[in-house]
Write an enzyme that holds these catalytic residues in place. Structure first.
Site, PDB file in Angstrom:
ATOM      1  N   GLU A 422     -36.584 -25.511  -0.091  1.00 16.80           N
ATOM      2  CA  GLU A 422     -36.053 -26.885  -0.232  1.00 16.80           C
ATOM      3  C   GLU A 422     -34.950 -26.973  -1.275  1.00 16.80           C
ATOM      4  O   GLU A 422     -34.795 -27.989  -1.948  1.00 16.80           O
ATOM      5  CB  GLU A 422     -37.169 -27.889  -0.579  1.00 16.80           C
ATOM      6  CG  GLU A 422     -38.195 -28.060   0.486  1.00 16.80           C
ATOM      7  CD  GLU A 422     -37.571 -28.428   1.822  1.00 16.80           C
ATOM      8  OE1 GLU A 422     -38.012 -27.857   2.837  1.00 16.80           O
ATOM      9  OE2 GLU A 422     -36.630 -29.240   1.859  1.00 16.80           O
ATOM     10  N   GLY A 423     -34.146 -25.927  -1.365  1.00 14.08           N
ATOM     11  CA  GLY A 423     -33.122 -25.847  -2.414  1.00 14.08           C
ATOM     12  C   GLY A 423     -33.737 -25.182  -3.625  1.00 14.08           C
ATOM     13  O   GLY A 423     -34.685 -25.727  -4.204  1.00 14.08           O
TER      14      GLY A 423
END
Lengths: 564, 564
Positions: A422-423
């Site tokens: 998610e980053g």
């Protein structure tokens, strides 16, 4: 050893740190009440303690595998997911007109946290599905909503996010997947996607893939990307799974942790897809999913920390070396530190969740800015806490911590991915010092003003705790001022991770102070606040020195210097 | 990707940080010279690069296993160990009259570090054998020396340490293994031992177990323990492996890392053993092994850090996301931090090694005290660096770091045990603030005086680096003074780990400053020194605040508080 759901701590935070009573004052969440919080948290607690937690070790020892193109999940996962679905827990915040509870994200966050404590690998299945539900609610056509939402919310079908490709990770805009318009208004999607969490399973129903791909004529980079719903089975006239779509699982990854979560390489060969949102606006739709998924990942950090702490405490009470090791000063230092950090991270995550809910309920720019500011901190600080607490959990087990049968190492291996997906936490930190400071630091300063006002008010009652928190907040504010005055982005980025960690540390100090105040200065929460503020909060200073060091010294290194 | 042995950095440290020329001034190590260092380091480098490193992944993917009571080792391990033995590298410091090179521990430490970079699991086999050789040299009878030393030094036979039992870990004195005297002067050893590294293998020769057990009438606790040599095969009249002794491998552990290192549960059923050293003085003999094993474990931390750094750098140069990721500020921050910390840890470990050698060569109390002081710091600081650097290596790989095929996670899993075995890092820290401060802090203060004198001399040339190192040293000195004034040991223990880490941080700052001075203030080492002193050294302050926080707040927590 068994897991005790963190109902009471979350209730305390709902009452004193991230007050959900603000929500009950809004029209959107008018039904929120203490009784509702009790009922929801106790329901989740019971489910995760009794049904989910018993599957934790199976997920590690007998991970998902691919058999003749079909994904087989770990023993007990199907039944546990059915129980989750039956309880309506997949979509706590899902739209009521499609069968969801319509409750605040704060409750969903509690659920995600408890799932991560009891079985993070399984918890990813509802987590991804939540994101898909939200993306469809915001960007899906009525047709798509009617076809998919009820079944996703009920848990009959599950959802995935298909962004990453071998050459396109953090740089999503580099993706090569294509979509060709077909005569019937649908699209043929072709490409390979990697790291697809819960890309397939044997729970039955349908697996609904949201896939980023480029339409003909789409610009290069992120601006030319569109989003498509590409189901494993094409819904028939009655909306039931029909013929198989042209997609398949090529392989599952062999991972450090979350073995129970099937991480697929997906191949789409002209698979039929439906456009979600507007052409070339796929990234905006995907960001809806990703922002809340980031909060969800932060909740995973907290949840694993809680699970690892409980396991370590149980061991420390039982293990005798010169008496129970829980009585040794160094073991206590670790246990209390784990507990103090878990509370700090939980408070940050829940404050972010309530900010998102307030933004949803009021539409106010201030709440949107608060939510946007807190999201990268909640994701990164909480996952760093999760990793650190799980590591200390291993350490408390001594030699037994290194033996896989013990189960302590599983928390450490599972939670490691939360700093990456998610980053990465580096990407989050760049977001914090970049995009989230494009307001000249206003959102940050509004929060720091709020903190200092509260801390000032606390000075009379507990000066020895208020003063260091006030000082730390001031140092943080000076660094915010320094940061926003830097026009060279690399100068900001070079210290962005330490800056984010300092922000989390200071928020943690503030929330611990609030907890001690709420308790009247005596009792376990006040003891914990004293420990945190005395022993952990001081770290903010070295983080902030690092944050202000600039980039010149980093770029002074040639590649040869680094290789030497 | 391939491994490049850290010959140059070790040579630099030998010349400028931990000068081995001091050794060449002694009679014992008169042969030490630059040429000898070159020859030895290049020989080790070639072996580990070409022969050992290619076995690294096999050790992880095809770990040791037990087959019908026989341990099978990973593919290629037997051949690599033969090459190590043939080169004479098992016992670089082994006695010359038994075939060893008789070289300083500093060289052995370089070997252990390179082994850990190239295959830590395999490196444990010579590491344990080194310890056994040393124990026999100091405590073995002439008969035992003549029977065992040649074969251990040549690598024909290997050695193990048998301390831990299920109920006796950090509390070794709780062990239950027994030894009964036999008529022929030998002993029958009975008991179960766990966590026995390289407890068995299929390399051929003999496996020689040094076993702690209690003789009849031995006092309870550590004072009644004796040490025995218990070989897998009883040597025949010619000293060759004869009939099997009454011992067996019950099982091998399933571990988080070092899968290639067979970790055995050993059962001794009246196995024939020979007393090593005096009756009831087994702990003293074992401590000879353990002290140098602690240094060896510190070297493992450094070695794995080096391996993980090289792998991450190679990936960062090749991986393109908005250009090669090595050009991103946050990736640079991680890479430079990894390199700076690895140098700091290597310098601490090598300074400890040279102090041990000087103590051996001169017998001087000052050198003994220096070695004793540095050993727990070298062990714990370097292994914490190893763990942290390996974690950052995973992070630089992004999603690929979580995939086991990449190999980045292996460094992280392998190195995790180094903070636990040979005395956990918590035990090391207790040793540092307890036993090692029983001199009223004298050994520490002598070292700090030396540092401050050097730093003063450096002020003129590089004031911006010298000043923070001087300040940090002063803060450390104040904490030493505070510590030695505390008579309640729990007050010391409660902050012992942060104190140890601060000590390591300050030593690192000093060694980086020395490196920059040696380079004349310009060049890659000076850049690295600036980074470390500006960005990492400031951590000492929060560590030392933690170190001085005392124990009262820890013991204020009831068990109910911790469970809440």
């Amino acid at each position: 050893m068994s897991y005790r759901a963190q109902v009471e701590d979350i209730r305390f935070i709902f009452n004193n740190i991230a007050p959900v009573e603000q929500l009950s004052a809004t029209e959107r969440f008018a039904e929120v009440s203490d009784d509702l919080s009790d009922a929801v948290l106790e329901g989740m607690g019971k489910l995760t303690e009794e049904v989910v937690y018993p599957t934790l070790r199976n997920g590690d020892l007998q991970g998902a595998f691919l058999e003749n193109g079909v994904v087989r999940t770990s023993p007990g996962f199907k039944e546990a997911f059915e129980a989750i679905s039956e309880g309506g827990w997949v979509a706590v915040s899902g739209a009521q007109d499609h069968g969801g509870m319509g409750l605040p994200i704060a409750y969903t966050t509690a659920f995600n946290e408890m799932m991560a404590s009891s079985n993070m690998a399984l918890g990813l299945c509802p987590l991804l599905t939540q994101g898909q539900i939200e993306a469809l609610e915001h960007h899906g056509s009525e047709e798509l909503k009617n076809l998919y939402l009820d079944k996703l919310i009920s848990g009959e079908w599950t959802g995935t996010m298909n962004l990453t490709e071998p050459g396109a990770g953090s740089d999503v805009g580099a993706l090569k997947s294509k979509a060709e318009p077909l005569d019937d208004g649908t699209y043929a999607v072709t490409g390979q996607k990697i790291f697809i969490t819960w890309g397939d399973h044997d729970f039955g129903g349908n697996v609904c893939h949201l896939v980023l791909a480029r339409l003909p004529g789409g610009a290069s980079g992120t601006k030319g990307i569109s989003l498509f719903m590409v189901p494993k089975y094409l819904p028939d006239a009655d909306g039931n799974p029909g013929v198989a779509n042209d997609l398949k699982v090529v392989s599952l990854e062999h991972k450090l942790g979350i073995h129970g979560s099937p991480t697929a390489v997906m191949q789409f060969d002209g698979a039929k897809g439906w456009l979600v949102g507007e052409e070339h606006k796929g990234m905006a739709a995907m960001f809806t999913m990703m922002n809340n998924a980031r909060l969800g990942v932060g909740a995973q950090g907290v949840g694993v920390a809680e699970g690892a702490y409980q396991k370590a405490l149980d061991y420390a009470k039982e293990r005798e070396q010169f008496g129970p090791i829980v009585n040794h000063a160094d073991v206590r230092r670790m246990l209390v530190g784990m507990k103090a950090d878990t509370f700090a991270a939980r408070s940050v995550v829940m404050s972010c969740a309530v900010a998102i809910d307030m933004a949803t309920a009021t539409g106010a720019a201030e709440w949107k800015a608060r939510a946007a500011l807190l999201t990268p901190i909640a994701k990164s600080f909480a996952t760093e806490v999760g990793i650190d607490v799980a590591e200390q959990g291993v350490q408390i087990h001594g030699g037994m911590g290194f033996i896989e049968e013990t189960g302590a190492a599983q928390y450490s291996r599972d939670v490691r991915i939360t700093a990456i997906y998610e980053g990465t936490n580096g990407i989050q930190a760049m977001d914090l010092v970049g995009r989230k400071m494009m307001d000249g630091g206003e959102a940050a300063n509004v929060l720091l003003d709020e903190i200092e006002a509260d801390v000032e008010a606390a000075r009379a009652a507990m000066p020895e705790l208020a003063e260091p928190v006030w000082q730390a907040t001031e140092t943080l504010r000076e660094t915010v001022e320094w940061l926003v005055s830097q026009t060279d982005m690399n100068t900001r980025f070079a210290g962005s991770v330490p800056f984010l960690m300092a922000f989390g540390r200071v928020l943690g100090g503030y929330y611990h102070l609030k907890a001690a105040l709420a308790e009247g200065g005596e009792g376990p929460r006040s003891k914990l606040a004293r420990f945190y503020i005395r022993r952990l909060l001081p770290q903010h200073a070295s983080y902030l020195e690092h944050a202000r060091a600039g980039a010149d010294d980093l770029y002074a290194f040639t590649l040869e210097d680094l290789e030497a």
